[in-house]
Design a protein around this motif. Structure first.
Motif, PDB file in Angstrom:
ATOM      1  N   MET A  71       0.847  -1.187   0.000  1.00 11.98           N
ATOM      2  CA  MET A  71       0.000   0.000   0.000  1.00 11.98           C
ATOM      3  C   MET A  71       0.885   1.240   0.000  1.00 11.98           C
ATOM      4  O   MET A  71       1.992   1.247   0.532  1.00 11.98           O
ATOM      5  CB  MET A  71      -0.938   0.016   1.203  1.00 11.98           C
ATOM      6  CG  MET A  71      -0.267   0.113   2.546  1.00 11.98           C
ATOM      7  SD  MET A  71      -1.460   0.240   3.919  1.00 11.98           S
ATOM      8  CE  MET A  71      -2.010   1.942   3.729  1.00 11.98           C
ATOM      9  N   ARG A  72       0.379   2.290  -0.626  1.00 10.03           N
ATOM     10  CA  ARG A  72       1.094   3.567  -0.648  1.00 10.03           C
ATOM     11  C   ARG A  72       0.995   4.209   0.726  1.00 10.03           C
ATOM     12  O   ARG A  72      -0.085   4.246   1.343  1.00 10.03           O
ATOM     13  CB  ARG A  72       0.488   4.483  -1.707  1.00 10.03           C
ATOM     14  CG  ARG A  72       1.279   5.775  -1.903  1.00 10.03           C
ATOM     15  CD  ARG A  72       0.538   6.752  -2.793  1.00 10.03           C
ATOM     16  NE  ARG A  72       0.397   6.311  -4.168  1.00 10.03           N
ATOM     17  CZ  ARG A  72       1.310   6.485  -5.120  1.00 10.03           C
ATOM     18  NH1 ARG A  72       2.459   7.072  -4.823  1.00 10.03           N
ATOM     19  NH2 ARG A  72       1.076   6.070  -6.349  1.00 10.03           N
ATOM     20  N   LEU A  73       2.121   4.729   1.197  1.00 15.37           N
ATOM     21  CA  LEU A  73       2.146   5.476   2.457  1.00 15.37           C
ATOM     22  C   LEU A  73       2.049   6.974   2.231  1.00 15.37           C
ATOM     23  O   LEU A  73       1.359   7.682   2.972  1.00 15.37           O
ATOM     24  CB  LEU A  73       3.430   5.157   3.231  1.00 15.37           C
ATOM     25  CG  LEU A  73       3.591   3.715   3.700  1.00 15.37           C
ATOM     26  CD1 LEU A  73       4.940   3.542   4.388  1.00 15.37           C
ATOM     27  CD2 LEU A  73       2.458   3.300   4.636  1.00 15.37           C
ATOM     28  N   ASP A  74       2.766   7.474   1.236  1.00  9.50           N
ATOM     29  CA  ASP A  74       2.747   8.896   0.898  1.00  9.50           C
ATOM     30  C   ASP A  74       3.278   9.034  -0.522  1.00  9.50           C
ATOM     31  O   ASP A  74       3.413   8.035  -1.239  1.00  9.50           O
ATOM     32  CB  ASP A  74       3.557   9.727   1.901  1.00  9.50           C
ATOM     33  CG  ASP A  74       4.993   9.244   2.074  1.00  9.50           C
ATOM     34  OD1 ASP A  74       5.619   8.838   1.065  1.00  9.50           O
ATOM     35  OD2 ASP A  74       5.510   9.276   3.208  1.00  9.50           O
ATOM     36  N   ALA A  75       3.582  10.231  -0.930  1.00  5.90           N
ATOM     37  CA  ALA A  75       4.016  10.457  -2.311  1.00  5.90           C
ATOM     38  C   ALA A  75       5.352   9.809  -2.627  1.00  5.90           C
ATOM     39  O   ALA A  75       5.677   9.612  -3.805  1.00  5.90           O
ATOM     40  CB  ALA A  75       4.094  11.958  -2.586  1.00  5.90           C
ATOM     41  N   ASP A  76       6.112   9.449  -1.596  1.00  2.00           N
ATOM     42  CA  ASP A  76       7.477   8.983  -1.824  1.00  2.00           C
ATOM     43  C   ASP A  76       7.770   7.577  -1.314  1.00  2.00           C
ATOM     44  O   ASP A  76       8.882   7.079  -1.507  1.00  2.00           O
ATOM     45  CB  ASP A  76       8.465   9.953  -1.158  1.00  2.00           C
ATOM     46  CG  ASP A  76       8.323  11.365  -1.700  1.00  2.00           C
ATOM     47  OD1 ASP A  76       8.345  11.522  -2.939  1.00  2.00           O
ATOM     48  OD2 ASP A  76       8.171  12.298  -0.888  1.00  2.00           O
ATOM     49  N   HIS A  77       6.811   6.929  -0.652  1.00  2.00           N
ATOM     50  CA  HIS A  77       7.077   5.630  -0.036  1.00  2.00           C
ATOM     51  C   HIS A  77       5.857   4.715  -0.138  1.00  2.00           C
ATOM     52  O   HIS A  77       4.722   5.182  -0.170  1.00  2.00           O
ATOM     53  CB  HIS A  77       7.421   5.779   1.457  1.00  2.00           C
ATOM     54  CG  HIS A  77       8.580   6.672   1.728  1.00  2.00           C
ATOM     55  ND1 HIS A  77       8.454   8.036   1.836  1.00  2.00           N
ATOM     56  CD2 HIS A  77       9.898   6.386   1.899  1.00  2.00           C
ATOM     57  CE1 HIS A  77       9.641   8.573   2.080  1.00  2.00           C
ATOM     58  NE2 HIS A  77      10.538   7.600   2.115  1.00  2.00           N
ATOM     59  N   PHE A  78       6.131   3.412  -0.162  1.00  3.39           N
ATOM     60  CA  PHE A  78       5.066   2.431  -0.007  1.00  3.39           C
ATOM     61  C   PHE A  78       5.525   1.354   0.965  1.00  3.39           C
ATOM     62  O   PHE A  78       6.712   1.235   1.282  1.00  3.39           O
ATOM     63  CB  PHE A  78       4.632   1.838  -1.350  1.00  3.39           C
ATOM     64  CG  PHE A  78       5.644   0.962  -2.047  1.00  3.39           C
ATOM     65  CD1 PHE A  78       5.601  -0.422  -1.918  1.00  3.39           C
ATOM     66  CD2 PHE A  78       6.617   1.508  -2.872  1.00  3.39           C
ATOM     67  CE1 PHE A  78       6.523  -1.239  -2.571  1.00  3.39           C
ATOM     68  CE2 PHE A  78       7.539   0.697  -3.539  1.00  3.39           C
ATOM     69  CZ  PHE A  78       7.486  -0.675  -3.388  1.00  3.39           C
ATOM     70  N   LEU A  79       4.558   0.583   1.449  1.00  2.00           N
ATOM     71  CA  LEU A  79       4.811  -0.481   2.411  1.00  2.00           C
ATOM     72  C   LEU A  79       4.458  -1.813   1.762  1.00  2.00           C
ATOM     73  O   LEU A  79       3.326  -1.994   1.310  1.00  2.00           O
ATOM     74  CB  LEU A  79       3.960  -0.275   3.664  1.00  2.00           C
ATOM     75  CG  LEU A  79       4.018  -1.383   4.724  1.00  2.00           C
ATOM     76  CD1 LEU A  79       5.394  -1.440   5.381  1.00  2.00           C
ATOM     77  CD2 LEU A  79       2.925  -1.155   5.778  1.00  2.00           C
ATOM     78  N   VAL A  80       5.404  -2.735   1.702  1.00  5.47           N
ATOM     79  CA  VAL A  80       5.155  -4.055   1.133  1.00  5.47           C
ATOM     80  C   VAL A  80       5.229  -5.091   2.242  1.00  5.47           C
ATOM     81  O   VAL A  80       5.980  -4.934   3.215  1.00  5.47           O
ATOM     82  CB  VAL A  80       6.166  -4.376   0.001  1.00  5.47           C
ATOM     83  CG1 VAL A  80       7.589  -4.514   0.528  1.00  5.47           C
ATOM     84  CG2 VAL A  80       5.747  -5.635  -0.753  1.00  5.47           C
ATOM     85  N   CYS A  81       4.445  -6.145   2.108  1.00  3.37           N
ATOM     86  CA  CYS A  81       4.395  -7.181   3.133  1.00  3.37           C
ATOM     87  C   CYS A  81       5.747  -7.872   3.285  1.00  3.37           C
ATOM     88  O   CYS A  81       6.621  -7.780   2.410  1.00  3.37           O
ATOM     89  CB  CYS A  81       3.311  -8.205   2.812  1.00  3.37           C
ATOM     90  SG  CYS A  81       3.591  -9.186   1.324  1.00  3.37           S
ATOM     91  N   ALA A  82       5.912  -8.566   4.394  1.00  6.55           N
ATOM     92  CA  ALA A  82       7.149  -9.293   4.653  1.00  6.55           C
ATOM     93  C   ALA A  82       7.439 -10.279   3.525  1.00  6.55           C
ATOM     94  O   ALA A  82       6.522 -10.828   2.893  1.00  6.55           O
ATOM     95  CB  ALA A  82       7.043 -10.038   5.981  1.00  6.55           C
ATOM     96  N   SER A  83       8.727 -10.519   3.270  1.00 14.58           N
ATOM     97  CA  SER A  83       9.156 -11.377   2.158  1.00 14.58           C
ATOM     98  C   SER A  83       9.042 -12.854   2.541  1.00 14.58           C
ATOM     99  O   SER A  83      10.044 -13.567   2.699  1.00 14.58           O
ATOM    100  CB  SER A  83      10.585 -11.029   1.749  1.00 14.58           C
ATOM    101  OG  SER A  83      10.662  -9.703   1.280  1.00 14.58           O
ATOM    102  N   GLN A  84       7.807 -13.298   2.709  1.00 16.66           N
ATOM    103  CA  GLN A  84       7.507 -14.689   3.027  1.00 16.66           C
ATOM    104  C   GLN A  84       6.104 -14.975   2.503  1.00 16.66           C
ATOM    105  O   GLN A  84       5.382 -14.050   2.128  1.00 16.66           O
ATOM    106  CB  GLN A  84       7.582 -14.925   4.539  1.00 16.66           C
ATOM    107  CG  GLN A  84       6.532 -14.173   5.341  1.00 16.66           C
ATOM    108  CD  GLN A  84       6.727 -14.298   6.844  1.00 16.66           C
ATOM    109  OE1 GLN A  84       7.579 -13.638   7.423  1.00 16.66           O
ATOM    110  NE2 GLN A  84       5.932 -15.160   7.477  1.00 16.66           N
ATOM    111  N   PRO A  85       5.697 -16.247   2.429  1.00 19.27           N
ATOM    112  CA  PRO A  85       4.331 -16.523   1.980  1.00 19.27           C
ATOM    113  C   PRO A  85       3.331 -15.716   2.806  1.00 19.27           C
ATOM    114  O   PRO A  85       3.336 -15.799   4.045  1.00 19.27           O
ATOM    115  CB  PRO A  85       4.191 -18.028   2.220  1.00 19.27           C
ATOM    116  CG  PRO A  85       5.586 -18.552   2.087  1.00 19.27           C
ATOM    117  CD  PRO A  85       6.452 -17.489   2.692  1.00 19.27           C
TER     118      PRO A  85
END
Length: 225
Positions: A34-48
């Motif tokens: 999900m987008r956090l702001d104009a410059d960053h997003f948050l991606v889930c942990a690198s696991q299933p």
């Protein structure tokens, strides 16, 4: 971002990943963000995503600069979508089985029913089975995706984007249901009627908490809520 807002975002990303897994839209492979702001997003942990436990944090990713070496390679797709499309607030990289089967025929779901109307006039096909692990590949895929809510990758799942992460999760379910309808009609030997442009435009409504109700259904039972 304030710590409380970031923690709320972390929880939403975990819930979305687990919902996608619980409903068979991804498995060991797949991720959401999900987008956090104009410059960053948050991606889930690198696991299933279905194995992401209580409080396991995702990664905050900047849109500028080099791609972080510790992230899954195809997270580049998320980054490129957020760079090019300021209207997008959530991205899902999923492996829905019906859409996957249809893609091996070099086909994407036609607009045959109400939930398919959100993809009018159709979903593009990325006709390459290779994993996307370079900036150039991600840029090419997102360029082909254009303003569409989704793109199907031949033999390699789907990418779905929406104005929020819950919307992207719902659209992923809708796309898989459209593929199910397509394959059911083919198995029956019938010739389904595609929605006209007018029918699709009028049906693709967001009134009446259409998306919110489906998100409630898909995320129901999450152990962290």
């Amino acid at each position: 971002m304030e710590p409380d807002a970031l923690e709320s975002a972390q929880l939403l990303v975990r819930r979305a990943g687990r919902a996608l897994a619980r409903h068979g839209l991804l498995h060991a492979y797949g991720h959401c963000s999900m987008r956090l702001d104009a410059d960053h997003f948050l991606v889930c942990a690198s696991q299933p995503p279905g194995t992401i436990g209580f409080g396991v944090p995702g990664t905050v990713v900047p849109l500028a600069g080099d791609f972080p070496a510790d992230l899954l390679g195809e997270v580049r797709i998320h980054r490129e979508i957020y760079r090019r499309r300021p209207d997008i607030g959530g991205v899902v990289r999923a492996m829905p089985p019906k859409a996957m089967s249809l893609s091996t025929l070099r086909r994407t779901p036609r607009v045959l029913h109400g939930m398919g109307s959100y993809f009018h006039p159709g979903t593009p096909l990325w006709d390459d089975v290779q994993l996307l692990r370079s900036d150039a590949q991600a840029e090419a895929l997102v360029a082909q995706m254009g303003a569409a809510p989704a793109i199907v990758m031949r033999g390699n799942g789907v990418v779905v984007a929406g104005p929020s992460l819950p919307d992207a999760v719902v659209l992923t379910w809708y796309l898989e249901d459209a593929a199910r309808i397509e394959l059911d009609c083919a198995a029956a030997g019938g010739q389904p009627a595609e929605l006209t442009a007018d029918e699709a435009t009028r049906r693709a409504t967001r009134a009446g908490r259409i998306f919110e109700r489906m998100w409630d259904h898909l995320s129901h039972g999450d152990p962290e809520v």
